[in-house]
Design a protein around this motif. Sequence first.
Motif, PDB file in Angstrom:
ATOM      1  N   PHE A   1       0.971   4.065  -2.953  1.00  0.00           N
ATOM      2  CA  PHE A   1       0.706   5.464  -2.623  1.00  0.00           C
ATOM      3  C   PHE A   1       1.841   6.342  -3.153  1.00  0.00           C
ATOM      4  O   PHE A   1       1.610   7.389  -3.766  1.00  0.00           O
ATOM      5  CB  PHE A   1       0.567   5.616  -1.107  1.00  0.00           C
TER       6      PHE A   1
ATOM      7  N   LYS B   1       1.882   6.503  -7.095  1.00  0.00           N
ATOM      8  CA  LYS B   1       0.762   7.303  -7.587  1.00  0.00           C
ATOM      9  C   LYS B   1       1.035   8.799  -7.376  1.00  0.00           C
ATOM     10  O   LYS B   1       0.826   9.621  -8.277  1.00  0.00           O
ATOM     11  CB  LYS B   1      -0.532   6.892  -6.876  1.00  0.00           C
ATOM     12  N   LEU B   2       1.540   9.124  -6.188  1.00  0.00           N
ATOM     13  CA  LEU B   2       1.830  10.535  -5.888  1.00  0.00           C
ATOM     14  C   LEU B   2       2.935  11.071  -6.808  1.00  0.00           C
ATOM     15  O   LEU B   2       2.819  12.161  -7.369  1.00  0.00           O
ATOM     16  CB  LEU B   2       2.238  10.668  -4.413  1.00  0.00           C
TER      17      LEU B   2
ATOM     18  N   LEU C   1       8.176  16.131  -2.871  1.00  0.00           N
ATOM     19  CA  LEU C   1       7.421  14.909  -2.594  1.00  0.00           C
ATOM     20  C   LEU C   1       7.939  13.747  -3.443  1.00  0.00           C
ATOM     21  O   LEU C   1       8.081  12.627  -2.950  1.00  0.00           O
ATOM     22  CB  LEU C   1       5.928  15.138  -2.835  1.00  0.00           C
TER      23      LEU C   1
ATOM     24  N   TYR D   1       9.428  10.320  -1.786  1.00  0.00           N
ATOM     25  CA  TYR D   1       8.695   9.056  -1.884  1.00  0.00           C
ATOM     26  C   TYR D   1       9.371   8.012  -2.774  1.00  0.00           C
ATOM     27  O   TYR D   1       9.114   6.825  -2.621  1.00  0.00           O
ATOM     28  CB  TYR D   1       7.269   9.310  -2.384  1.00  0.00           C
TER      29      TYR D   1
ATOM     30  N   GLU E   1       1.591  11.549 -10.337  1.00  0.00           N
ATOM     31  CA  GLU E   1       0.729  12.732 -10.367  1.00  0.00           C
ATOM     32  C   GLU E   1       1.577  14.009 -10.418  1.00  0.00           C
ATOM     33  O   GLU E   1       1.385  14.866 -11.287  1.00  0.00           O
ATOM     34  CB  GLU E   1      -0.170  12.724  -9.120  1.00  0.00           C
TER      35      GLU E   1
ATOM     36  N   SER F   1       0.820  -1.215   0.000  1.00  0.00           N
ATOM     37  CA  SER F   1       0.000   0.000   0.000  1.00  0.00           C
ATOM     38  C   SER F   1       0.856   1.269   0.000  1.00  0.00           C
ATOM     39  O   SER F   1       0.571   2.227  -0.739  1.00  0.00           O
ATOM     40  CB  SER F   1      -0.919  -0.028   1.225  1.00  0.00           C
ATOM     41  N   ASP F   2       1.936   1.274   0.788  1.00  0.00           N
ATOM     42  CA  ASP F   2       2.774   2.478   0.853  1.00  0.00           C
ATOM     43  C   ASP F   2       3.497   2.716  -0.477  1.00  0.00           C
ATOM     44  O   ASP F   2       3.647   3.860  -0.908  1.00  0.00           O
ATOM     45  CB  ASP F   2       3.804   2.359   1.995  1.00  0.00           C
TER      46      ASP F   2
END
Lengths: 160, 120
Positions: free
Chosen positions: A64, A67-68, A136, A140, A71, A60-61
């Motif tokens: 996330f 995807k971030l 970000l 990430y 984007e 999940s992390d």
Amino acid sequence: MSASGSNRSSSSDRRHPTAPAVVETRYGTSMKFTIPSDHAAGQEVQNRIMAEVKKFKYNSDSQFAIKLALEEGIVNAIKHGNKHDPNKTVYIEALVGPGQAEVIIEDEGPGFTRTEVPDPTEPENLEKCSGRGILLIEAYMTSVEWSNNGRRMHMVKRND
Amino acid sequence: MSEQRPPVAVTQEKDIRVVEFTNNKILDEANIADIGARLQTLIEESEHPRLLLDFTTVDHLSSAALGMLINVNNRIKQRNGQLRLTNIKSQIFEVFRITKLDRLFRIYPTRAEALVSFEQ
């Protein structure tokens, strides 16, 4: 991953996303897209890449994070790189495998120098409304490299 | 790509406007601009606006959304109002932490704690 440019669309079909080239390789799924400077087209690409990330059951992390980063990277290319110019395209290449996801995003803008982007976490910048996308992405992803004067971003997320 | 339904649902607790997001993603520019415009309307309705943003539904949020929230915070401060954030999931809270915006915003784990934090 191969050098970019070979998959760029001709100027006549720039207004529409080219059909993505999707190939299954021994390392995972390879995808190449050339899209107009349009957020809806960027969203479609993001969804295609995320479908592969989910297929390989990234935790999940990691999902996330990817995807971030997608984007922020695609929005940066469309908005800050190409400045929404309809005559410019964004090239996106992804290789998603069980061990890692690798993405290249390249725009046709003027480029930028990473070290000249102000740090948005400095107290004097904390209340400014922009400048956090790159921060970000770098936070990430496992690694992020810039080339072609900042027009090309190569980022990797390990699935661990 | 504007939504059919409003991007926020607003309720009232005494003189505090409680705002919930109706979409689990605060990502695309049109959606963010729509949310920003609705929050701006709420801010302008009151001399000293008190807003509580409840992130219960939110699973994804971009740097553009953070920019909109900072703008909202600045406008509320200009009117001597108060802004609180609550129910931010751990993955989203990490985005606030990395950008150090957890220091700029007043963030509370629960709605009840956020509500009592408003100063009279």
